[in-house]
Scaffold this motif. Structure first.
Motif, PDB file in Angstrom:
ATOM      1  N   GLY A  45       0.093   4.866   3.130  1.00  0.00           N
ATOM      2  CA  GLY A  45      -0.265   3.450   3.036  1.00  0.00           C
ATOM      3  C   GLY A  45      -0.165   2.695   4.350  1.00  0.00           C
ATOM      4  N   THR A  62      -2.881  -0.200   5.826  1.00  0.00           N
ATOM      5  CA  THR A  62      -2.168  -1.424   6.199  1.00  0.00           C
ATOM      6  C   THR A  62      -2.415  -1.750   7.669  1.00  0.00           C
ATOM      7  N   ALA A 111      -7.632  -1.332   0.173  1.00  0.00           N
ATOM      8  CA  ALA A 111      -6.668  -2.272   0.749  1.00  0.00           C
ATOM      9  C   ALA A 111      -7.327  -3.620   1.016  1.00  0.00           C
ATOM     10  N   TYR A 129      -4.940   3.095  -5.152  1.00  0.00           N
ATOM     11  CA  TYR A 129      -6.218   3.436  -4.548  1.00  0.00           C
ATOM     12  C   TYR A 129      -7.120   4.057  -5.619  1.00  0.00           C
ATOM     13  N   SER A 158       0.881  -1.179   0.000  1.00  0.00           N
ATOM     14  CA  SER A 158       0.000   0.000   0.000  1.00  0.00           C
ATOM     15  C   SER A 158       0.913   1.222   0.000  1.00  0.00           C
ATOM     16  N   GLY A 196       3.068  -1.133   4.262  1.00  0.00           N
ATOM     17  CA  GLY A 196       2.534   0.199   4.012  1.00  0.00           C
ATOM     18  C   GLY A 196       3.625   1.235   4.119  1.00  0.00           C
TER      19      GLY A 196
END
Length: 178
Positions: free
Chosen positions: A105, A109, A79, A60, A31, A101
């Motif tokens: 992110g 995560t 996610a 995303y 992420s 992440g």
């Protein structure tokens, strides 16, 4: 890489890259941070591929080739959809998935880490929470009670998510982080 398209929980079409290595032990679910998209994160992908593991990185909603508009609620849904894609479409066992992440992110995560099974969690330059960032930037936001924040802001809170039971966790940060 394999171009992958999958749906978020809200039905938005998301895009990702799957780098599958033969004989891999695990897969990293990446992420990324706020700046850019997966095309600008090749350094992360290369780092994980050198470990002999596969990598699935995704954008995303509203980033890169993913449809829709970005939102706080959306990054957690995105996610979750990426995780579900690995489990249901690629047939990875949750115990073979390492959640990673970077910056922004780290919030989705952390959310995943508190709600799904996985082999491990790595947070690089982790954020505490969306609320904390807002309050640091605009001091009067500290006066707002928890219930006044959007559900997405309450969901993107590592101080809450990581209090729950989760896989082994590695936090990486530095004082020279720009």
């Amino acid at each position: 890489p394999l171009d992958v398209y999958f749906k978020s929980g809200s039905g938005v079409k998301l895009h990702g890259f799957l780098y599958k290595l033969p004989g891999e032990k695990r897969v990293f679910l990446v992420s990324h941070g706020n700046g850019g998209n997966i095309a600008r994160r090749k350094h992360l992908t290369a780092r994980f591929l050198r470990t002999g593991n596969s990598v699935f990185t995704y954008d995303y909603a509203g980033y890169g080739r993913s449809e829709g508009k970005p939102s706080m609620e959306g990054v957690s849904q995105d996610a979750s959809a990426a995780y579900q894609y690995l489990v249901t479409q690629e047939h990875y066992s949750p115990k073979k998935i390492i959640l990673f992440g970077e910056s922004l992110g780290t919030l989705p995560t952390g959310y995943l880490a508190g709600s799904v099974d996985c082999a491990g969690v790595i947070l690089e330059c982790p954020l505490y929470s969306i609320r904390r960032i807002g309050c640091d930037l605009i001091s009067y936001l500290d006066k707002y009670p928890d219930w006044a924040w959007t559900p997405g802001a309450r969901q993107l809170d590592n101080s809450v998510a990581l209090k729950k039971s989760h896989a082994p966790l590695l936090l990486i940060a530095g004082t020279g982080d720009h």
